[in-house]
Scaffold this active site. Structure first.
Site, PDB file in Angstrom:
ATOM      1  N   GLY A  46      10.766   5.262  -0.538  1.00 11.80           N
ATOM      2  CA  GLY A  46       9.441   4.780  -0.183  1.00 11.80           C
ATOM      3  C   GLY A  46       9.482   4.146   1.191  1.00 11.80           C
ATOM      4  N   GLN A  51       6.757  -1.480   7.808  1.00 15.53           N
ATOM      5  CA  GLN A  51       8.160  -1.223   8.144  1.00 15.53           C
ATOM      6  C   GLN A  51       8.333  -0.442   9.437  1.00 15.53           C
ATOM      7  OE1 GLN A  51       9.230   0.208   3.948  1.00 15.53           O
ATOM      8  NE2 GLN A  51      11.110  -0.760   4.651  1.00 15.53           N
ATOM      9  N   CYS A  97      16.514  -1.454   0.510  1.00 15.18           N
ATOM     10  CA  CYS A  97      15.329  -1.392   1.365  1.00 15.18           C
ATOM     11  C   CYS A  97      15.747  -0.850   2.724  1.00 15.18           C
ATOM     12  CB  CYS A  97      14.737  -2.792   1.516  1.00 15.18           C
ATOM     13  SG  CYS A  97      13.273  -2.837   2.558  1.00 15.18           S
ATOM     14  N   LEU A  98      14.939   0.057   3.268  1.00 15.92           N
ATOM     15  CA  LEU A  98      15.282   0.634   4.574  1.00 15.92           C
ATOM     16  C   LEU A  98      15.289  -0.430   5.668  1.00 15.92           C
ATOM     17  CD1 LEU A  98      13.317   4.015   4.420  1.00 15.92           C
ATOM     18  CD2 LEU A  98      15.762   3.644   4.049  1.00 15.92           C
ATOM     19  N   HIS A 139       7.637  -2.388  -5.063  1.00 13.14           N
ATOM     20  CA  HIS A 139       8.412  -2.765  -3.868  1.00 13.14           C
ATOM     21  C   HIS A 139       7.587  -2.524  -2.595  1.00 13.14           C
ATOM     22  CE1 HIS A 139      12.437  -2.684  -1.559  1.00 13.14           C
ATOM     23  NE2 HIS A 139      11.570  -2.226  -0.675  1.00 13.14           N
ATOM     24  N   GLU A 140       6.916  -1.360  -2.537  1.00 16.72           N
ATOM     25  CA  GLU A 140       6.144  -1.019  -1.333  1.00 16.72           C
ATOM     26  C   GLU A 140       4.891  -1.886  -1.202  1.00 16.72           C
ATOM     27  OE1 GLU A 140       7.757   0.618   0.734  1.00 16.72           O
ATOM     28  OE2 GLU A 140       9.232   1.390  -0.673  1.00 16.72           O
ATOM     29  N   HIS A 143       5.702  -5.024   0.372  1.00 13.05           N
ATOM     30  CA  HIS A 143       5.805  -4.938   1.837  1.00 13.05           C
ATOM     31  C   HIS A 143       4.445  -5.170   2.503  1.00 13.05           C
ATOM     32  CE1 HIS A 143       9.889  -3.844   2.896  1.00 13.05           C
ATOM     33  NE2 HIS A 143       9.932  -2.849   2.040  1.00 13.05           N
TER      34      HIS A 143
HETATM   35 NI    NI Z   1      11.636  -1.814   1.377  1.00 12.83          NI
END
Ligand code: NI
Length: 183
Positions: A46, A51, A97-98, A139-140, A143
């Site tokens: 995701g 991000q 997480c990226l 999670h997204e 963000h």
């Molecule tokens: Ni993340």
């Protein structure tokens, strides 16, 4: 389409609350396409717009095809998502997480959620997600509110780092060195 630069934890933009998307059109479609391409290139499940430094409420998600999960193998683009229902039961699972490469943690999330959103063309959609997809959605959406998965961690043993293994060097001669022990 283009791969965008992913921001890392410490960047203040990851801590801001993103604004609702108001304009639907080719620019939004191009943004969503870039987000998908960036997510695939980084091997993520995701990616949320903040991000990549875009403070708008949208995210993309994709679970790699798995015969046992009918939610897998589908691309999701959710604009202005809202959790309208969530299971009272939660489940613990491991997340990364990226924006925090090499960090992993155990996080409790609702087992399933119903999310109301719009697709990239502004058409209302409703998705019921369970298991891994529900975890990714939660999670997204976090963000979009400036929340990172580490914020949910209460015990230090629930957060750890896994560094990629280094390639062993070829034919390094073994050198024995006497090392003085610090006193
Ligand atoms: Ni993340």
């Amino acid at each position: 389409m283009a791969i965008r630069q992913i921001l890392y934890a410490g960047d203040p933009r990851l801590r801001q609350k993103a604004k609702p998307v108001k304009q639907f059109g080719p620019a939004l479609k191009a943004l969503a396409d870039d987000m998908l391409e960036t997510m695939y290139a980084a091997n993520g499940l995701g990616l949320a717009a903040p991000q990549i430094g875009v403070l708008q409420r949208l995210f993309v998600a994709y679970l790699p095809k798995d015969e046992e999960d009918p939610q897998s193998g589908k691309e999701f683009v959710l604009v202005n998502p809202q959790i309208v229902q969530a299971s009272p039961e939660s489940a613990e699972g491991v997340e990364g997480c990226l924006s925090m490469p090499s960090w992993y943690g155990r996080v409790a999330r609702s087992e399933w959620v119903v999310v109301k959103a719009m697709n990239v063309h502004g058409k209302p959609i409703r998705v019921k997600a369970h298991g891994l997809l529900a975890r990714v959605f939660q999670h997204e959406i976090d963000h979009l509110n400036g929340v990172l998965f580490v914020d949910h961690i209460r015990r230090p043993e629930d957060l750890w780092q896994e560094l990629p293994k280094e390639e062993p060097e070829e034919s390094t001669p073994e050198v024995v060195t006497a090392v003085a022990q610090p006193a």
